[in-house]
Design an enzyme around this catalytic site. Structure first.
Site, mmCIF file in Angstrom:
data_model
loop_
_atom_site.group_PDB
_atom_site.id
_atom_site.type_symbol
_atom_site.label_atom_id
_atom_site.label_comp_id
_atom_site.label_asym_id
_atom_site.label_seq_id
_atom_site.Cartn_x
_atom_site.Cartn_y
_atom_site.Cartn_z
ATOM 1 C CG HIS A 1 -1.716 1.231 1.403
ATOM 2 N ND1 HIS A 1 -2.960 1.401 0.822
ATOM 3 C CD2 HIS A 1 -1.469 2.382 2.089
ATOM 4 C CE1 HIS A 1 -3.434 2.585 1.140
ATOM 5 N NE2 HIS A 1 -2.551 3.200 1.912
ATOM 6 C CD GLU A 2 2.154 3.451 3.711
ATOM 7 O OE1 GLU A 2 2.560 4.564 3.337
ATOM 8 O OE2 GLU A 2 1.052 3.283 4.260
ATOM 9 C CG HIS B 1 0.356 6.104 -0.606
ATOM 10 N ND1 HIS B 1 -0.826 6.622 -1.090
ATOM 11 C CD2 HIS B 1 0.037 5.483 0.557
ATOM 12 C CE1 HIS B 1 -1.817 6.335 -0.268
ATOM 13 N NE2 HIS B 1 -1.323 5.632 0.734
#
Length: 347
Positions: A269-270, A273
């Protein structure tokens, strides 16, 4: 802006009161977990309503009762009482900012305390002690005292000496400063608050390294952060600049993860980004809001340059407006006050 933000906040607050588990989450989380999530965010939302209302009242009172010009004059008296040159704008600006910082800490303290020791405690997240809370607050103030003066002094000198190319000089300085802070922050600041230890050479590390490599993320180090000292919240984050990037996992994430795939999913998920430049978009978005523009295109590098130049270009148009300063009770035109009034004028 306050009215518009409150309108958006009210819509979000209403959505938090919908107790039906979304179809996409059925079978993923339980109804009980979902209701705990809602209760936590409703408490945070209520606090935000109160804080925003108090802030707008205080800001309005500050303007209505001429607090800024009075505080500016008082700052000059403080500088003079120390034996320094009261005519030196840099000294007076630093004294002014010190007063503002201490006042901000005082007014923000009740909300921070309530958020940490009531809301976080109520929902089982808080691990902070009162003294650790105070220690971290003092560390933040110390960082501001150390880093703030040279930055403020540089901006004042640039404005005083910039001439017709002032917007370009200001843009160049802010851009260079941003790059510098992105480089130096992860090296110096996190160790002041957290203990970072290398992630052991185990299967989890191999899976994270494989994932990072598959996305061409230039990861140099993997750390475990002692987040459990502060909270039971779990997360992961990326930091670093250019080819010297790192991945950090909260120890709570490792402790709470039921399997390695869950932990890797959080890292993924990070990485998403990072891959989609969300951090850059967020930075551009802040600049856009300051010049009251609501659109940020995918060509973020060009947008960033244009938006910051527009910001400083607009500042130049207001910079020498005697009427603007007089309307707010100032009989001088210090650089910091120019920026403050420019922001207030365009709110």
């Amino acid at each position: 802006m306050y009215i518009f933000e409150t309108y958006l906040h009210l819509r979000q607050h209403a959505a938090l009161k919908l107790r039906t588990l979304p179809k996409t989450l059925v079978g993923v989380i339980s109804q009980e977990t979902f209701e705990k999530y809602l209760a936590y965010n409703i408490d945070k939302s209520n606090l935000r309503f109160v804080k925003q209302f108090v802030t707008i009242i205080m800001d309005s009172a500050t303007l209505l009762f001429g607090v800024l010009p009075r505080l500016w004059k008082k700052s000059g008296e403080i500088v003079e009482s120390t034996g320094l040159d009261a005519e030196n704008e840099i000294y007076q600006t630093l004294a002014f900012l010190a007063c503002v910082m201490y006042w901000s800490q005082i007014t923000d303290l009740p909300f921070s305390l309530y958020s940490t020791f009531v809301i976080e405690e109520r929902h089982g997240f808080n691990k902070l002690t009162f003294w650790l809370f105070i220690r971290d607050m003092l560390k933040g103030m110390t960082l501001a005292i150390v880093l703030g003066p040279p930055i403020v002094a540089a901006i004042i000198l640039i404005v005083q000496k910039g001439g017709p190319y002032l917007p370009i000089y200001l843009w160049g300085f802010i851009f260079a400063l941003s790059l510098f802070m992105m480089t130096i922050y992860p090296v110096l600041v996190p160790p002041l608050y957290n203990k970072l230890t290398p992630l052991p050479q185990d299967e989890l590390r191999k899976k994270i390294e494989t994932l990072a490599s598959s996305q061409n993320f230039p990861s140099k180090k993997l750390f475990v952060v002692d987040g459990s000292t502060w909270s039971t919240h779990s997360n992961a984050y990326l930091f670093g600049f250019s080819e010297n990037k790192c991945i950090a996992l909260f120890d709570t994430l490792i402790q709470q993860g039921t399997n390695e795939e869950e932990i890797v999913a959080v890292v993924a998920h990070e990485l998403g980004h990072w891959k989609l430049n969300h951090k850059i978009y967020s930075f551009v978005g802040v600049q856009a809001s300051r010049v009251q523009m609501g659109f940020v295109s995918s060509h973020w590098k060009l947008d960033l340059m244009i938006l910051i130049l527009l910001l400083f270009g607009g500042y130049i148009l207001v910079k020498n407006s005697n009427d603007l300063f007089m309307s707010f009770g100032f009989d001088t035109q210090p650089v910091l006050i120019e920026f403050i009034l420019f922001q207030v004028h365009h709110m």
